[in-house]
Design a protein around this motif. Structure first.
Motif, mmCIF file in Angstrom:
data_model
loop_
_atom_site.group_PDB
_atom_site.id
_atom_site.type_symbol
_atom_site.label_atom_id
_atom_site.label_comp_id
_atom_site.label_asym_id
_atom_site.label_seq_id
_atom_site.Cartn_x
_atom_site.Cartn_y
_atom_site.Cartn_z
ATOM 1 N N GLY A 123 59.887 45.707 23.863
ATOM 2 C CA GLY A 123 59.423 45.641 24.957
ATOM 3 C C GLY A 123 58.101 44.642 24.774
ATOM 4 O O GLY A 123 57.271 44.573 25.928
ATOM 5 N N SER A 124 57.955 44.422 23.647
ATOM 6 C CA SER A 124 56.571 43.624 23.444
ATOM 7 C C SER A 124 56.925 42.041 23.441
ATOM 8 O O SER A 124 55.733 41.228 23.700
ATOM 9 C CB SER A 124 56.097 43.701 22.103
ATOM 10 O OG SER A 124 56.955 43.406 21.123
ATOM 11 N N GLY A 125 57.761 41.658 23.745
ATOM 12 C CA GLY A 125 57.908 40.163 23.772
ATOM 13 C C GLY A 125 59.033 39.721 24.642
ATOM 14 O O GLY A 125 59.992 40.356 24.959
ATOM 15 N N SER A 126 59.080 38.373 25.125
ATOM 16 C CA SER A 126 60.300 37.911 25.847
ATOM 17 C C SER A 126 61.285 37.174 25.041
ATOM 18 O O SER A 126 62.641 37.041 25.307
ATOM 19 C CB SER A 126 59.906 37.071 26.869
ATOM 20 O OG SER A 126 59.036 36.008 26.456
ATOM 21 N N GLY A 127 60.882 36.844 23.790
ATOM 22 C CA GLY A 127 61.787 36.056 22.895
ATOM 23 C C GLY A 127 62.674 36.890 21.924
ATOM 24 O O GLY A 127 62.707 38.127 22.168
ATOM 25 N N VAL A 167 67.929 50.849 21.089
ATOM 26 C CA VAL A 167 68.026 49.790 21.828
ATOM 27 C C VAL A 167 66.939 48.547 21.573
ATOM 28 O O VAL A 167 67.084 47.649 21.636
ATOM 29 C CB VAL A 167 67.787 50.330 23.462
ATOM 30 C CG1 VAL A 167 67.539 49.063 24.221
ATOM 31 C CG2 VAL A 167 68.597 51.379 23.937
ATOM 32 N N GLY A 168 65.797 49.259 21.120
ATOM 33 C CA GLY A 168 64.831 48.329 20.563
ATOM 34 C C GLY A 168 65.200 47.507 19.397
ATOM 35 O O GLY A 168 64.917 46.580 19.100
ATOM 36 N N LEU A 169 65.857 48.168 18.439
ATOM 37 C CA LEU A 169 66.350 47.590 17.157
ATOM 38 C C LEU A 169 67.413 46.688 17.529
ATOM 39 O O LEU A 169 67.556 45.502 16.823
ATOM 40 C CB LEU A 169 66.739 48.746 16.048
ATOM 41 C CG LEU A 169 65.437 49.463 15.320
ATOM 42 C CD1 LEU A 169 66.295 50.553 14.615
ATOM 43 C CD2 LEU A 169 64.904 48.672 14.551
#
Lengths: 77, 185
Positions: B31-35, B55-57
């Motif tokens: 959730g920290s970036g868009s790329g 999910v983040g990984l």
């Protein structure tokens, strides 16, 4: 020499303990540990050994005051 | 949560691969970036004491050169050998485990030309249904991603200095000796 043990070995030894006698290699360390608790023989035979730099084999000569990590068989996952 | 200094050495793409716009180790945080997130970089090291963010990984598993992404999640089940499990507790020699997992991932990346290789293992108490270990692999085609994923999890289970203690509902506990790889093969 400081010894750190993990997992099932903690059923036989304190998590960390010190050996005052001179121990030169893994075989001698096993003898010393079995003198503390001879019930640990089967598990100890399956363990790997490591020092700060990584895993070591039977040819490794311990340095004075080295910390040795006794690593039981892995059971992650 | 433990941060690993191993990231730049083992997780970076030394093979002339891509770098997603605006990405870096920090942007792999969910959730920290868009790329795209940086490949092979988990947000908190290979061995963590907090719940694994699947999910983040997985968001870090995407790669423009990859046509396949495989995610394996090893989870805590409610019974073992007919006994009801209360929870699992994992212990590790963290520096050695971090180093070994990093080496395992690097070896797999090289061997199967993976675009992404990520693994995280929990330590501490893990409840029923929670993820204890995750492996994510990505490659151009699915075969390499599947094979490499299995290889990585097998090596982690067998070689990394990580240990499982099963705590049962009857109050007993049991260390390790639980690998069923030979049965499953």
């Amino acid at each position: 020499m400081k010894i750190h043990v993990y997992a099932g070995l903690k059923d036989y030894f304190l998590p960390e303990f010190e050996l005052t006698e001179e121990v030169l290699n893994i075989d001698q360390l096993k003898v010393c540990m079995l003198a503390i608790n001879d019930q640990a023989g089967k598990l100890l035979a399956a363990c790997r050994f490591a020092v700060e730099e990584g895993f070591i084999d039977n040819t490794y000569k311990f340095k004075a005051h080295e910390t040795v990590i006794v690593v039981p068989p892995s059971s992650g996952g | 949560m433990r941060q690993s200094s191993l990231f730049p050495q083992v997780a970076g793409d030394s093979g002339g691969g891509w770098a997603a716009p605006g990405s870096g180790p920090d942007s792999a945080v969910p959730g920290s970036g868009s790329g795209w997130a940086a490949q092979s970089v988990g947000p908190a090291g290979w061995v963590v004491d907090q719940p694994i963010d699947l999910v983040g990984l997985l968001a870090g598993g995407h790669h423009p050169a990859a046509g396949a992404v495989v995610l394996f999640s090893g989870e805590v089940r409610e019974s073992n050998r007919g006994k009801k499990v209360a929870f699992l507790e994992y212990e590790a020699h963290v520096p050695l485990a971090e180093k070994m997992v990093a080496e395992i991932l690097a070896e797999a990346r090289e061997r199967w030309n993976l675009t992404v290789a990520i693994a995280q293992h929990r330590i501490g108490r893990v409840e029923i249904g929670e993820t204890a270990v995750v492996v994510i692999t990505a490659s151009a085609h699915r075969n390499e991603a599947y094979i490499a994923n299995r290889h990585i999890i097998d090596r982690i289970k067998h070689e990394a200095p990580i240990w499982k203690c099963e705590h049962y509902l009857d109050g007993t506990k049991e260390w390790g000796n639980n690998c069923n790889c030979q049965v499953a093969m």
